[in-house]
Design an enzyme around this catalytic site. Structure first.
Site, PDB file in Angstrom:
ATOM      1  N   THR A   1      28.288  45.302 -12.075  1.00  0.00           N
ATOM      2  CA  THR A   1      26.926  45.191 -12.593  1.00  0.00           C
ATOM      3  C   THR A   1      26.480  43.736 -12.680  1.00  0.00           C
ATOM      4  O   THR A   1      27.296  42.811 -12.627  1.00  0.00           O
ATOM      5  CB  THR A   1      26.818  45.824 -13.990  1.00  0.00           C
ATOM      6  OG1 THR A   1      27.619  45.090 -14.910  1.00  0.00           O
ATOM      7  CG2 THR A   1      27.246  47.285 -13.975  1.00  0.00           C
ATOM      8  N   ASP A   2      25.180  43.567 -12.849  1.00  0.00           N
ATOM      9  CA  ASP A   2      24.644  42.225 -13.069  1.00  0.00           C
ATOM     10  C   ASP A   2      24.584  41.962 -14.582  1.00  0.00           C
ATOM     11  O   ASP A   2      25.064  42.771 -15.376  1.00  0.00           O
ATOM     12  CB  ASP A   2      23.287  42.054 -12.392  1.00  0.00           C
ATOM     13  CG  ASP A   2      22.216  43.017 -12.912  1.00  0.00           C
ATOM     14  OD1 ASP A   2      22.375  43.579 -14.023  1.00  0.00           O
ATOM     15  OD2 ASP A   2      21.211  43.208 -12.211  1.00  0.00           O
ATOM     16  N   GLN A   3      23.973  40.882 -14.958  1.00  0.00           N
ATOM     17  CA  GLN A   3      23.930  40.480 -16.363  1.00  0.00           C
ATOM     18  C   GLN A   3      23.175  41.482 -17.245  1.00  0.00           C
ATOM     19  O   GLN A   3      23.393  41.539 -18.448  1.00  0.00           O
ATOM     20  CB  GLN A   3      23.259  39.111 -16.464  1.00  0.00           C
ATOM     21  CG  GLN A   3      23.784  38.258 -17.567  1.00  0.00           C
ATOM     22  CD  GLN A   3      23.261  36.831 -17.453  1.00  0.00           C
ATOM     23  OE1 GLN A   3      22.331  36.547 -16.706  1.00  0.00           O
ATOM     24  NE2 GLN A   3      23.875  35.939 -18.186  1.00  0.00           N
TER      25      GLN A   3
END
Length: 132
Positions: free
Chosen positions: A15-17
């Site tokens: 996932t991203d942030q």
């Protein structure tokens, strides 16, 4: 043409942030689906490679409809669309636990000889599976 389903849990590193699955993380999910589709037909991808045959992707199209998030349980569905000569095509989709369609994909792969990298017609036992 029959399909196969496999579940995949989204890991944090995919996932991203913001906790949304990074677009590049979907390709391995679909690979899991294709490998398990083969396994369900009695074909081990590992043994396929050991016998000198590989299946590289030559084309892929992904369509993102809704995001997946960290810790979601995804259902990856893989269906054989077409087989002709050295080429095999799959239609795939990913849904979440609520059955919402998140991503669709179409892949074209080619059977190749691992020694010379040239396209080959698969052996008869694979043809029998593909023509079921």
């Amino acid at each position: 043409m029959n399909g196969h389903e496999v579940q995949v849990r989204v890991r944090y590193g995919e996932t991203d942030q913001m906790g949304v699955v990074y677009h590049g993380s979907y390709v391995p999910y679909f690979e899991i689906g294709r490998v398990e589709w083969l396994r369900d037909k009695g074909v081990s991808y590992k043994k396929l490679e050991e016998s000198g045959i590989a299946l590289p992707i030559v084309s892929m199209h992904l369509n993102f409809k809704k995001p997946a998030h960290y810790d979601d349980l995804l259902i990856v569905t893989t269906k054989l669309r077409n087989y002709s000569g050295v080429k095999i095509e799959f239609d795939c989709e990913i849904r979440n636990e609520n059955e919402e369609l998140l991503t669709t994909a179409h892949f074209i792969l080619v059977f190749v000889d691992t020694k010379n990298g040239k396209p080959i017609v698969p052996p008869q036992h694979l043809l029998d599976i593909l023509n079921e």
